[in-house]
Write an enzyme that holds these catalytic residues in place. Sequence first.
Site, PDB file in Angstrom:
ATOM      1  CG  ASP A  18      -2.206  -1.033   1.109  1.00  0.00           C
ATOM      2  OD1 ASP A  18      -1.967  -1.731   0.241  1.00  0.00           O
ATOM      3  OD2 ASP A  18      -2.736  -1.189   2.100  1.00  0.00           O
ATOM      4  CG  ASP A  60      -6.451   0.144   1.207  1.00  0.00           C
ATOM      5  OD1 ASP A  60      -6.835  -1.124   1.409  1.00  0.00           O
ATOM      6  OD2 ASP A  60      -6.989   0.974   1.958  1.00  0.00           O
ATOM      7  CG  HIS A  62     -11.014   0.836   0.140  1.00  0.00           C
ATOM      8  ND1 HIS A  62     -11.045  -0.584   0.408  1.00  0.00           N
ATOM      9  CD2 HIS A  62     -10.363   1.414   0.963  1.00  0.00           C
ATOM     10  CE1 HIS A  62     -10.095  -0.887   1.264  1.00  0.00           C
ATOM     11  NE2 HIS A  62      -9.685   0.574   1.702  1.00  0.00           N
ATOM     12  CG  HIS A  79      -8.769   5.147   2.734  1.00  0.00           C
ATOM     13  ND1 HIS A  79      -9.629   4.766   3.559  1.00  0.00           N
ATOM     14  CD2 HIS A  79      -7.860   3.747   2.572  1.00  0.00           C
ATOM     15  CE1 HIS A  79      -9.578   3.611   3.969  1.00  0.00           C
ATOM     16  NE2 HIS A  79      -8.459   2.828   3.310  1.00  0.00           N
ATOM     17  CE  LYS A 104      -4.487  -4.538   1.478  1.00  0.00           C
ATOM     18  NZ  LYS A 104      -4.685  -3.144   1.813  1.00  0.00           N
ATOM     19  CB  CYS A 143      -2.384  -3.164   5.119  1.00  0.00           C
ATOM     20  SG  CYS A 143      -4.194  -2.573   4.953  1.00  0.00           S
TER      21      CYS A 143
HETATM   22  C1  VGL Z   1      -4.760   0.539   5.760  1.00  0.00           C
HETATM   23  C2  VGL Z   1      -6.310   1.682   7.041  1.00  0.00           C
HETATM   24  C3  VGL Z   1      -7.028   1.603   5.928  1.00  0.00           C
HETATM   25  C4  VGL Z   1      -3.346  -0.060   5.544  1.00  0.00           C
HETATM   26  C5  VGL Z   1      -5.706   0.450   4.833  1.00  0.00           C
HETATM   27  O1  VGL Z   1      -2.934   0.037   4.285  1.00  0.00           O
HETATM   28  O2  VGL Z   1      -2.727  -0.334   6.590  1.00  0.00           O
HETATM   29  N1  VGL Z   1      -5.104   1.020   6.900  1.00  0.00           N
HETATM   30  N2  VGL Z   1      -6.916   0.874   4.844  1.00  0.00           N
HETATM   31 ZN    ZN Z   2      -8.174   0.824   3.376  1.00  0.00          ZN
END
Ligand code: VGL
Ligand code: ZN
Length: 198
Positions: A18, A60, A62, A79, A104, A143
């Site tokens: 990420d 990430d 979403h 995010h 993901k 993550c």
């Molecule tokens: C993450 C919070 C929400 C991460 C992803 O990459 O650790 N943390 N989404």
């Molecule tokens: Zn996230």
Amino acid sequence: MRSGCEHPRQGDALLIIDMQRDFMPGGALPVPGADALIPTINRWVAFFSSHRWPVIATRDWHPRDHGSFAVQGGDWPVHCVQHSAGAGFAEGLKLPEDVIIIDKGVRAESSGYSAFEHTGLEDRLRKLGIRRLWVCGVATDYCVLASVLDALEHGLKVVLLSKAVKGVDVHAGDVDRALERMREAGASIVDDEVPDAQ
Ligand code: VGL
Ligand code: ZN
């Protein structure tokens, strides 16, 4: 913390978690110090690429109505919405042309913290003959933690690059507890620098 005990070899892959704009300073969900990891991670990428060992980068990724967003009752600001600028890789991150990108967190109803959750990553690794992952990126306490625990559960070995991860520490001590959980589960936590090319 151990150092120098492990050396990358055939059957290893680099797993970058990420490293996206929204997690950098100024992004939607900044992880303090995440941008400072970029030069270090670039050195690991160059090292793995020079040996033609796989480099895997997760995103990430979403949907707009993801359940982790506060507007949907979740814990986080909006995010890494699919295809948004914030979901792009961090500026300055140098990924190889043949990087394997793993998206993901694509299902609205699950957190999707882990790189192994509904992504097909385990299958990809098995087909590539990968048995050990060198893990870096963000966030150590979300993550990275979830991905490392799943990797170990799938029977993979894990080397966690402690100098190439950063966490958010929503509750003080979360990062330290995450590192301890990974270590207890069997990950090697190392503070290694990139080995000299050989
Ligand atoms: C993450 C919070 C929400 C991460 C992803 O990459 O650790 N943390 N989404
Ligand atoms: Zn996230």
